[in-house]
Design an enzyme around this catalytic site. Structure first.
Site, PDB file in Angstrom:
ATOM      1  N   HIS A  65      48.896  48.099  27.014  1.00 46.85           N
ATOM      2  CA  HIS A  65      47.580  48.240  28.181  1.00 46.85           C
ATOM      3  C   HIS A  65      47.886  47.630  29.525  1.00 46.85           C
ATOM      4  O   HIS A  65      48.954  47.667  30.099  1.00 46.85           O
ATOM      5  CB  HIS A  65      46.820  46.916  27.430  1.00 46.85           C
ATOM      6  CG  HIS A  65      45.510  46.729  26.750  1.00 46.85           C
ATOM      7  ND1 HIS A  65      45.561  45.517  26.410  1.00 46.85           N
ATOM      8  CD2 HIS A  65      45.320  47.761  26.215  1.00 46.85           C
ATOM      9  CE1 HIS A  65      44.609  45.926  25.139  1.00 46.85           C
ATOM     10  NE2 HIS A  65      44.273  47.365  25.333  1.00 46.85           N
ATOM     11  N   ASP A  67      47.518  46.693  32.166  1.00 50.13           N
ATOM     12  CA  ASP A  67      47.513  45.909  33.175  1.00 50.13           C
ATOM     13  C   ASP A  67      49.055  45.354  32.807  1.00 50.13           C
ATOM     14  O   ASP A  67      49.262  44.109  33.612  1.00 50.13           O
ATOM     15  CB  ASP A  67      46.534  44.895  33.101  1.00 50.13           C
ATOM     16  CG  ASP A  67      45.997  43.981  31.770  1.00 50.13           C
ATOM     17  OD1 ASP A  67      46.388  44.351  31.094  1.00 50.13           O
ATOM     18  OD2 ASP A  67      45.672  42.530  31.009  1.00 50.13           O
TER      19      ASP A  67
HETATM   20 ZN   LIG Z   1      46.585  41.999  29.596  1.00 53.25          ZN
HETATM   21 ZN   LIG Z   2      45.461  43.195  26.191  1.00 58.37          ZN
END
Ligand SMILES: [Zn+2]
Ligand SMILES: [Zn+2]
Length: 304
Positions: A65, A67
């Site tokens: 992901h 982030d």
């Molecule tokens: Zn995250």
């Molecule tokens: Zn995640």
């Protein structure tokens, strides 16, 4: 005691804000640095914490992901500009190489060092890194995409030698290594002196577990049992439990329940949702279940 610290570079979730950077940490074990996750801005925080880029050789990515990994190409490019020549190893889901390799080929054609992607299967717990002082094992997590946490475990240390007893029995230098490894000593007169006369046990090895991102998942408990410090995501409060379940994240109370069941020494909560103006509500909910809880913050240095 030898250095075993965790530097928090970022502990926000999803949305970069002026308050929190995104997930990234640096484990410092005896001055070797190991990065866990590399959210956007991680390299700036690395600099701000005055960590040494040359001591960083391994990066562990929990899941793909943004982030947790958007900072990776930027960091790799910067290391090249700084003239790095040592190999860099990125441990991640097999797709990481597919995603990042074309970016590196496009943006980092002149990279003066090599980047190797070592893939692991996030669905099972496996040993993915080992050197003479450390083992890193994956912790399968439960998230929307394959995700794994990491258990950093010091290897057992040799016992301490009691200098006075070595001198007293005139133990030759050539035998000290064997004594460190547990051997008794036989004197010139043929008397056997037990090993415990010469040694004091070393401190038990310390363990640190990083568990983010994940829904509440009891299967991790035996893997992280008795860790000195557990970092567990606590994205949401009890009031937003439905949202936590829907997005495969945890509430602060769930993080605390895991820490309690695993008999962790301390719990650090992080991966905070930007929806909360401050984390006190999350901290309070965790403290009710597990009193040894602290909230993470940027530039925090944790002693493991
Ligand atoms: Zn995250
Ligand atoms: Zn995640």
């Amino acid at each position: 005691m030898e250095r075993f610290e965790v530097n928090i570079l970022g502990c926000g979730s999803a949305l970069p804000t002026t308050k929190h950077f995104l997930s990234s940490q640096v484990v410092n074990l005896r001055d070797k640095l190991f990065m866990i996750d590399c959210g956007e801005g991680a390299q700036l925080q690395f600099r701000a914490m005055k960590l040494n880029f040359q001591k960083l050789n391994h990066i562990f990515i929990s899941h793909l992901h943004g982030d947790h990994c958007f900072g990776l190409p930027g960091l790799i490019s910067t290391l090249g500009l700084l003239g790095r020549t040592a190999n860099l190893y990125v441990h991640a889901h097999p797709d990481a190489e597919k995603i990042f390799e074309p970016q590196l080929q496009y943006f980092c054609k002149m990279l003066p060092y090599k980047v190797y992607f070592h893939s692991f299967n996030p669905q099972k717990s496996e040993l993915i890194f080992e050197d003479k002082s450390l083992k890193v094992t994956t912790i399968p997590l439960k998230h929307r995409v394959p995700s794994a946490g990491f258990l950093f475990e010091e290897k057992p240390k040799s016992p301490h030698i009691i200098r006075e007893m070595i001198d007293f029995y005139h133990v030759p230098v050539s035998q000290i290594r064997a004594i460190k490894e547990g051997a008794p000593f036989v004197t010139g007169e043929g008397e056997t002196i037990p090993n415990k006369v010469f040694t004091r046990p070393a401190e038990p090895p310390h363990k640190y577990a990083y568990c983010s991102d994940t829904a509440y998942y009891e299967k991790i408990i035996p893997i992280i049992a008795d860790v000195n410090v557990l970092y567990h995501e606590a994205t949401f409060s009890n009031a937003d439990l439905a949202r936590a379940t829907e997005t495969f994240h945890s509430s602060a109370a769930q993080a605390a329940s895991i820490a309690k069941a695993a008999n962790a020494g301390r719990l650090i909560i992080g991966h905070f949702s930007a929806r909360y103006p401050n984390e006190q509500i999350l901290l309070n909910e965790a403290l009710e279940i597990f009193p040894q809880t602290q909230p993470a913050y940027e530039k925090m240095i944790l002693k493991v």
